[in-house]
Design an enzyme around this catalytic site. Structure first.
Site, PDB file in Angstrom:
ATOM      1  N   CYS A  74       0.764  -1.211   0.186  1.00 50.44           N
ATOM      2  CA  CYS A  74      -0.077   0.257   0.082  1.00 50.44           C
ATOM      3  C   CYS A  74       0.859   1.238   0.205  1.00 50.44           C
ATOM      4  O   CYS A  74       1.788   1.449   0.828  1.00 50.44           O
ATOM      5  CB  CYS A  74      -0.699   0.008   1.229  1.00 50.44           C
ATOM      6  SG  CYS A  74      -1.899   1.405   1.272  1.00 50.44           S
ATOM      7  N   CYS A  81       0.378   0.214  10.272  1.00 41.94           N
ATOM      8  CA  CYS A  81      -0.071  -0.793   9.484  1.00 41.94           C
ATOM      9  C   CYS A  81       1.028  -1.683   8.847  1.00 41.94           C
ATOM     10  O   CYS A  81       1.829  -1.324   8.051  1.00 41.94           O
ATOM     11  CB  CYS A  81      -0.820   0.053   8.343  1.00 41.94           C
ATOM     12  SG  CYS A  81      -1.862  -1.426   7.195  1.00 41.94           S
ATOM     13  N   CYS A 118     -16.584  -9.048   5.481  1.00 45.50           N
ATOM     14  CA  CYS A 118     -16.051  -7.939   5.056  1.00 45.50           C
ATOM     15  C   CYS A 118     -14.664  -7.974   4.612  1.00 45.50           C
ATOM     16  O   CYS A 118     -13.894  -8.849   5.004  1.00 45.50           O
ATOM     17  CB  CYS A 118     -15.504  -7.105   6.623  1.00 45.50           C
ATOM     18  SG  CYS A 118     -17.120  -7.060   7.543  1.00 45.50           S
ATOM     19  N   CYS A 149     -19.774  -6.055   3.576  1.00 42.54           N
ATOM     20  CA  CYS A 149     -18.726  -4.716   3.918  1.00 42.54           C
ATOM     21  C   CYS A 149     -17.733  -4.830   3.162  1.00 42.54           C
ATOM     22  O   CYS A 149     -16.961  -5.809   2.781  1.00 42.54           O
ATOM     23  CB  CYS A 149     -18.870  -4.577   5.388  1.00 42.54           C
ATOM     24  SG  CYS A 149     -17.668  -3.283   5.864  1.00 42.54           S
ATOM     25  N   CYS A 209     -19.242   2.296   8.481  1.00 40.37           N
ATOM     26  CA  CYS A 209     -18.617   1.624   9.393  1.00 40.37           C
ATOM     27  C   CYS A 209     -17.389   2.466   9.755  1.00 40.37           C
ATOM     28  O   CYS A 209     -16.424   2.538   8.810  1.00 40.37           O
ATOM     29  CB  CYS A 209     -18.417   0.423   9.060  1.00 40.37           C
ATOM     30  SG  CYS A 209     -17.200  -0.452  10.190  1.00 40.37           S
ATOM     31  N   ARG A 281     -18.125  -2.258  17.749  1.00 41.32           N
ATOM     32  CA  ARG A 281     -17.292  -3.210  17.513  1.00 41.32           C
ATOM     33  C   ARG A 281     -16.028  -3.265  18.186  1.00 41.32           C
ATOM     34  O   ARG A 281     -15.316  -2.619  18.187  1.00 41.32           O
ATOM     35  CB  ARG A 281     -17.050  -3.626  16.075  1.00 41.32           C
ATOM     36  CG  ARG A 281     -16.367  -5.114  15.880  1.00 41.32           C
ATOM     37  CD  ARG A 281     -16.457  -5.326  14.171  1.00 41.32           C
ATOM     38  NE  ARG A 281     -17.761  -5.355  13.669  1.00 41.32           N
ATOM     39  CZ  ARG A 281     -17.863  -4.440  12.698  1.00 41.32           C
ATOM     40  NH1 ARG A 281     -17.051  -3.602  12.378  1.00 41.32           N
ATOM     41  NH2 ARG A 281     -19.231  -4.462  12.409  1.00 41.32           N
TER      42      ARG A 281
END
Ligand code: SAM
Ligand code: DTB
Ligand code: SF4
Length: 336
Positions: A74, A81, A118, A149, A209, A281
């Site tokens: 990415c 991350c 998801c 999702c 979300c 969540r």
């Protein structure tokens, strides 16, 4: 939407806001949210439980299963991350999965009891031609009778429209932290970029979300600022994931001070109180939490978890451990 008056239960020092517990508000001030975080733990949990019970069955937990459909490489530099190409981690990058392979995983998740599937991709934003495959995945998940999702990074309005037309139920896009701390964590896109994507998703009629991460070395005021940013959005996100940082070797945040588990529970409770109708969540980080901490989170108003042995790239508790925990608590997965 009901509002309870529970003056008779209130401790002598309960704040005046106690009387409007459960009201749906978008005008929360930082001061009010700071005051919630500062409550004695029993008061905070009592308020959170009360709000929870107004809107939800406290014995039911919604379960979602995650799949990384495109892993690593990415271009963003999110310091938490493992999928950022800016950091040397042990993660192996891979290209977008085939639709059939994704749907086989979705079928397995459904068989294991998940009600939502998801799919996450390590993109700054999707390319239009990538959306062909993602839309086919969404359609396939819906055809199985599950909610869908995706989390794909920043979206344009036409892209959001295509996802909506494919039947997408939820789009995950997190604010991650307070506006002030954000720049310490990500430099390649701004807080406003995130707010703009949230608006695009909302305007397309897709459920939002949106949550954040705690345990990144932020201060209490950043947790206040994060909940404030979420609870003052034009509409509360339908789903609010609260993640505890999963520290991954090679990322800048590996080695951060760990958070007092009770401060994590407090964050859940304040999210529950300020966003009374949202699903909150208990997200990443459960693998490193005791069953007792997780139980406290469920008592503090969390009513959703990620279920399955892997999050996107890092471990999550085994399914039998989760089912055993719910059983020990007399709780059960929300039906499809
Ligand atoms: N690339 C897309 C994006 O960032 O919008 C979607 C995938 S990204 C992995 C989804 C979310 O996962 C991030 O916004 C972040 O909140 C969460 N996340 C990523 N790494 C994490 C970690 N190590 N610990 C906790 N949460 C994490
Ligand atoms: C969210 O808030 N948490 C999930 C989901 N949305 C996509 C992702 C957690 C990722 C944890 C690190 C990993 O497994 O790579
Ligand atoms: Fe990329 Fe998303 Fe990871 Fe940030 S959180 S580096 S955008 S995959």
């Amino acid at each position: 939407m009901s509002v309870v008056s529970i003056d008779s239960f209130a401790a002598p020092h309960a704040p005046s806001g106690f009387r409007d517990l459960g009201a749906l508000r978008h005008d929360w001030t930082r001061e009010e949210i700071r005051a919630l975080f500062a409550l004695p733990f029993p008061e905070l949990i009592f308020q959170a439980q009360t709000v929870h019970r107004i809107n939800f069955d406290p014995l039911q937990v919604q379960i979602s299963t995650l799949l990384s459909i495109k892993t690593g490489g990415c271009p963003e530099d999110c310091a938490y991350c493992p999928q950022s190409s800016a950091y040397e981690t042990k993660l192996k990058a891979s290209k977008l999965m085939d639709v059939d392979a994704v749907l086989a995983e979705a079928a397995a998740a459904r068989a294991a009891g998940a009600s939502r599937f998801c799919m996450g991709a390590a993109w700054r934003s999707p390319k239009d031609h990538d959306l062909d495959a993602v839309c086919a995945m969404v359609e396939g998940v819906k055809a199985m009778g599950m909610e869908s999702c995706v989390t794909l990074g920043m979206l344009t309005p036409p892209q959001a429209g295509r996802l909506k037309d494919a039947g997408l139920d939820y789009y995950n896009h997190n604010l991650d932290t307070s506006p002030e701390f954000y720049g310490e964590i990500i430099t390649t896109r701004t807080y406003q970029d995130r707010l703009d994507t949230l608006e695009t998703v909302r305007d397309a009629g897709i459920n939002v979300c949106c949550g954040g991460i705690v345990g990144m070395g932020e201060g209490l005021e950043d947790r206040v600022g994060m909940v404030h940013a979420l609870a003052t959005l034009p509409s509360h996100p339908e789903s609010v994931p609260i993640n505890q940082l999963v520290q991954v070797e090679g990322t800048p945040l590996a080695g951060s001070d760990t958070l007092d588990p009770l401060d994590f529970v407090r964050t859940i409770a304040v999210a529950r109180i300020t966003m009374p109708e949202s699903m909150v969540r208990l997200s990443a980080g459960r693998e490193n939490m005791s069953d007792e901490t997780q139980a406290l989170c469920l008592l503090a108003g969390a009513n959703s978890i990620f279920y399955g042995p892997k999050l996107l790239t890092t471990p999550n508790p085994a399914q039998d451990r989760d089912m055993r925990l719910l059983e020990r608590l007399g709780m059960s997965p929300m039906a499809l």
